[in-house]
Design a protein around this motif. Structure first.
Motif, PDB file in Angstrom:
ATOM      1  N   ARG A 212       0.830  -1.212   0.000  1.00 15.65           N
ATOM      2  CA  ARG A 212       0.000   0.000   0.000  1.00 15.65           C
ATOM      3  C   ARG A 212       0.857   1.250   0.000  1.00 15.65           C
ATOM      4  NH1 ARG A 212      -4.543   1.526   4.623  1.00 15.65           N
ATOM      5  NH2 ARG A 212      -5.189   3.513   3.704  1.00 15.65           N
ATOM      6  N   ARG A 215       2.395   1.863  -3.466  1.00 12.23           N
ATOM      7  CA  ARG A 215       1.489   2.060  -4.598  1.00 12.23           C
ATOM      8  C   ARG A 215       1.695   3.427  -5.267  1.00 12.23           C
ATOM      9  NH1 ARG A 215      -3.664   0.892  -2.402  1.00 12.23           N
ATOM     10  NH2 ARG A 215      -3.059  -1.294  -2.618  1.00 12.23           N
ATOM     11  N   PRO A 216       1.846   4.533  -4.502  1.00 14.75           N
ATOM     12  CA  PRO A 216       2.128   5.821  -5.173  1.00 14.75           C
ATOM     13  C   PRO A 216       3.438   5.810  -5.950  1.00 14.75           C
ATOM     14  CG  PRO A 216       1.390   6.179  -2.908  1.00 14.75           C
ATOM     15  CD  PRO A 216       1.636   4.717  -3.053  1.00 14.75           C
ATOM     16  N   GLY A 219       2.736   4.465  -9.201  1.00 10.87           N
ATOM     17  CA  GLY A 219       2.095   5.489 -10.026  1.00 10.87           C
ATOM     18  C   GLY A 219       3.104   6.474 -10.589  1.00 10.87           C
ATOM     19  N   ILE A 220       4.072   6.877  -9.767  1.00  8.95           N
ATOM     20  CA  ILE A 220       5.118   7.789 -10.246  1.00  8.95           C
ATOM     21  C   ILE A 220       5.932   7.115 -11.345  1.00  8.95           C
ATOM     22  CG2 ILE A 220       7.229   8.985  -9.556  1.00  8.95           C
ATOM     23  CD1 ILE A 220       5.998   9.361  -6.796  1.00  8.95           C
ATOM     24  N   PRO A 238       1.585  11.945 -10.418  1.00 14.03           N
ATOM     25  CA  PRO A 238       0.578  12.179  -9.367  1.00 14.03           C
ATOM     26  C   PRO A 238       1.236  12.389  -8.013  1.00 14.03           C
ATOM     27  CG  PRO A 238       0.662   9.852  -9.978  1.00 14.03           C
ATOM     28  CD  PRO A 238       1.527  10.577 -10.964  1.00 14.03           C
ATOM     29  N   VAL A 239       0.705  13.349  -7.257  1.00  9.43           N
ATOM     30  CA  VAL A 239       1.227  13.666  -5.920  1.00  9.43           C
ATOM     31  C   VAL A 239       0.234  13.155  -4.885  1.00  9.43           C
ATOM     32  CG1 VAL A 239       1.973  15.489  -4.350  1.00  9.43           C
ATOM     33  CG2 VAL A 239       2.412  15.700  -6.802  1.00  9.43           C
ATOM     34  N   PRO A 240       0.630  12.198  -4.036  1.00  9.79           N
ATOM     35  CA  PRO A 240      -0.290  11.706  -3.000  1.00  9.79           C
ATOM     36  C   PRO A 240      -0.573  12.777  -1.967  1.00  9.79           C
ATOM     37  CG  PRO A 240       1.903  10.778  -2.691  1.00  9.79           C
ATOM     38  CD  PRO A 240       1.932  11.509  -3.996  1.00  9.79           C
ATOM     39  N   SER A 242      -0.553  12.427   1.197  1.00 13.83           N
ATOM     40  CA  SER A 242       0.251  12.265   2.411  1.00 13.83           C
ATOM     41  C   SER A 242       1.481  13.165   2.366  1.00 13.83           C
ATOM     42  CB  SER A 242       0.691  10.807   2.552  1.00 13.83           C
ATOM     43  OG  SER A 242       1.447  10.412   1.424  1.00 13.83           O
ATOM     44  N   VAL A 246       7.196   9.672   0.248  1.00 13.96           N
ATOM     45  CA  VAL A 246       6.702   9.441  -1.112  1.00 13.96           C
ATOM     46  C   VAL A 246       6.103  10.725  -1.687  1.00 13.96           C
ATOM     47  CG1 VAL A 246       5.098   8.099  -2.517  1.00 13.96           C
ATOM     48  CG2 VAL A 246       6.297   7.001  -0.626  1.00 13.96           C
ATOM     49  N   GLY A 247       5.362  11.462  -0.848  1.00 19.61           N
ATOM     50  CA  GLY A 247       4.817  12.732  -1.305  1.00 19.61           C
ATOM     51  C   GLY A 247       5.911  13.716  -1.674  1.00 19.61           C
ATOM     52  N   ALA A 250       7.372  12.737  -4.984  1.00 25.19           N
ATOM     53  CA  ALA A 250       6.536  13.140  -6.119  1.00 25.19           C
ATOM     54  C   ALA A 250       6.693  14.631  -6.404  1.00 25.19           C
ATOM     55  CB  ALA A 250       5.081  12.790  -5.841  1.00 25.19           C
TER      56      ALA A 250
END
Length: 473
Positions: A212, A215-216, A219-220, A238-240, A242, A246-247, A250
Motif C-alpha cells: 500500500r 502504490r504511489p 504510479g510515479i 501524481p502527488v499523494p 500524504s 513518497v509525497g 513526487a
C-alpha cells in the motif's frame, strides 16, 4: 520496475519478520527464565515451610516418633543427627540424592544408618543454637528423592534445630520440581506453536502495508515511463495527499520535470533564435558572393568582410553560451579589474564615444581573465550603442566585494525592462537595425559569466550597470 517493488516488499516483510522473530525469541527466553526462577523460588518456599514445621515440632519437645511429617510424595522429609544417623523420615521416603535413609519410620532412630547428613554441607557449620531453637538460615539445594520407588527432582530446604535436650539435628524437606517443569514446558510449547503463527501474521501485514505504501511509487514510475515514451515534458506525476517521503519524492520529481521542461524550452528557443540570427549574415554574405561571381566589378568586399566578422562574433557568442550552459567552470586565476579596465580602454581607440576612466580601486578576483574581459567588453559595447556623449567606467571596493561600474548618458533602461534585457536575443528597440543593435547576446553572456564567478550583474539606475565580484582569497 514491478520486480523491484516486489523485491522491496519481500525485503521489508523479511526484515520485519526477522526483527520480530528475534524480539520474540529474546522475550520468550526471558519469560521462561523468569518463570522458571519464580517457580523454583516458590518450590523452595514450600520446602522451607515444611522444614520449619518439622523443626518447630522438634524444638518444642515432640518426640521423633511422634513427629507429624507430611506425605512423602508431596514433601519428602528427612531428620538426621550430627553424625548423619536418620532419626525420622517421611512415609515412603527411601532415598535422598541416591543415599538410602535406612527404611526409617518416624522416630525409628535407625542408629548407624547414613542419610543426607553424610554430606559435608550438612555438617555443623558453626551455628550455636540453644536447646529448643531453630536456625533462621536456610540452605536451598536441588536434588532427587526416591519416594515409594519413584525417583523425582526436588527443591530441598535444609536448616538446623536443637531439641529440648540440646541435641542438634538437620531437617531436610523437599518440594517437587515437576510442577515447575511442567509449567515451563507448557509455556514453551505454547510459544513454539504461537511464534510461527505470529510471524506469518507479521509477514503478511508487512507485505500488505508495504504494498500500500509503495502504490504511489508505482504510479510515479508509470507516469515517468509514459513521459519518457511520449517526450511530453508538460505532464506531471501524481502527488499523494500524504506528507511523507513518497509525497516529497513526487513533488521533487515534478519540480525536476518543470526545470527540465524549462531547460528544453529554453534550448529550443535558443536554437530557433540562433538559427534566425545566423540566417541573416549568411544570406547577405551568400548574396554578395553570388553577385561577385556573376559581376566581379560589383563585389562589395568591405560588406562581405563585415558580414563575415559579424558571423564570426555571433558564432563565438553561441559557443561561449554553449560552454556556460554545459557547466564549464571558470579558471581559478587572479584577475585585477583595475588593470583589466586600463588595458581594455587603451585598445578602444575607434569607439564613437571616448571611454572615461574614473576611480580604479585595487583588489583581485578569482576567475577567467578572458571571460571577465568579455563581460567588460560587452558592457562597454552596450554603453557605446546608447550613449550620447559620455561613457564612464570605474572600479570601487565595497567590503568583501569588488564593484565594476559602467555608465553612459543615454536614455537609460526602463525599470520594467531591467531584468528582461539580460535574456538571450532580447532587443528593446526592435526598430533599429541589426547591425547597430547586435544579436542581443552580450548582456546575457555577461550575466551568466558573472554568476558563474560567484557574483552578480544588474542595472542599478537607468544607465548604470554594476558587476559585483567577491574579493579573491
Amino acid at each position: 520496475m514491478s520486480r523491484v517493488l516486489g523485491s522491496v516488499r519481500a525485503k521489508a516483510a523479511a526484515g520485519a519478520t526477522a526483527v520480530v522473530a528475534l524480539a520474540l525469541i529474546a522475550a520468550g527466553t526471558a519469560v521462561l527464565l523468569v518463570l522458571s526462577s519464580r517457580l523454583q523460588d516458590q518450590a523452595g518456599l514450600q520446602a522451607q515451610v515444611a522444614a520449619r514445621e518439622v523443626a518447630s515440632q522438634i524444638a518444642t519437645g515432640t518426640a521423633y516418633d511422634k513427629l507429624d511429617l507430611p506425605d512423602g510424595d508431596e514433601h519428602p522429609v528427612v531428620v538426621a543427627d550430627e553424625q548423619g544417623r536418620v532419626l525420622a523420615a517421611g512415609e515412603e521416603v527411601r532415598a535422598v540424592d541416591g543415599k538410602p535413609v535406612g527404611g526409617a519410620k518416624p522416630g525409628a532412630g535407625s542408629a548407624g544408618a547414613r542419610g543426607p547428613g553424610d554430606d559435608d554441607d550438612d555438617d555443623d557449620d558453626g551455628v550455636q543454637l540453644k536447646p529448643g531453637e531453630v536456625d533462621d538460615d536456610v540452605d536451598y539445594r536441588d536434588g532427587t528423592a526416591n519416594v515409594d520407588g519413584t525417583v523425582a527432582d526436588y527443591r530441598f530446604a535444609v536448616l538446623e534445630a536443637k531439641d529440648t535436650h540440646g541435641a542438634q539435628v538437620t531437617v531436610r524437606a523437599g518440594s517437587a520440581l515437576s510442577p515447575e517443569r511442567d509449567a515451563v514446558g507448557s509455556v514453551r510449547t505454547a510459544m513454539l506453536i504461537g511464534l510461527p503463527l505470529l510471524l506469518v501474521v507479521v509477514a503478511g501485514v508487512t507485505w500488505l502495508m508495504t504494498r500500500r505504501a509503495l502504490r504511489p511509487v508505482e504510479g510515479i514510475r508509470g507516469e515517468m515511463a509514459a513521459i519518457t515514451a511520449s517526450t511530453d515534458l508538460s505532464r506531471r506525476v501524481p502527488v499523494p495527499a500524504s506528507q511523507d517521503e513518497v509525497g516529497r519524492l513526487a513533488r521533487t520529481t515534478n519540480e525536476t520535470l518543470a526545470a527540465l521542461e524549462s531547460s528544453v524550452e529554453r534550448q529550443r528557443r535558443f536554437v530557433a533564435d540562433a538559427s534566425h540570427e545566423l540566417r541573416s549574415p549568411i544570406a547577405s554574405l551568400r548574396t554578395q558572393l553570388e553577385v561577385g561571381v556573376a559581376h566581379p566589378e560589383l563585389l562589395d568586399v568591405p560588406g562581405a568582410v563585415e558580414d563575415t566578422v559579424r558571423l564570426q562574433r555571433l558564432a563565438a557568442d553561441l559557443l561561449l553560451l554553449a560552454r556556460l550552459d554545459a557547466g564549464e567552470r571558470p579558471a581559478d586565476a587572479r584577475v585585477g579589474l583595475a588593470a583589466m579596465v586600463r588595458e581594455e580602454s587603451s585598445q578602444r581607440v575607434a569607439d564613437r564615444v571616448p571611454v572615461q576612466i574614473g576611480e580604479l580601486a585595487g583588489g583581485e578576483v578569482a576567475g577567467s581573465r578572458s571571460q571577465l574581459g568579455r563581460v567588460l567588453g560587452n558592457l562597454l559595447d552596450n554603453a557605446q550603442r546608447h550613449a550620447e556623449s559620455s561613457v564612464r567606467v570605474a572600479v570601487v571596493r565595497d567590503g568583501e566585494w569588488v564593484v565594476l561600474r559602467v555608465e553612459d548618458d543615454g536614455p537609460g533602461v526602463p525599470e520594467d525592462d531591467r531584468e528582461r534585457i539580460f535574456e538571450r536575443f532580447v532587443r528593446l528597440d526592435d526598430a533599429r537595425a541589426r547591425d547597430d543593435g547586435g544579436a542581443g547576446l552580450g548582456l546575457a553572456i555577461a550575466r551568466d559569466v558573472a554568476e558563474r564567478h560567484g557574483g552578480s550583474l544588474a542595472v542599478r539606475t537607468g544607465s548604470v550597470f554594476e558587476l559585483r565580484l567577491p574579493v579573491a582569497g
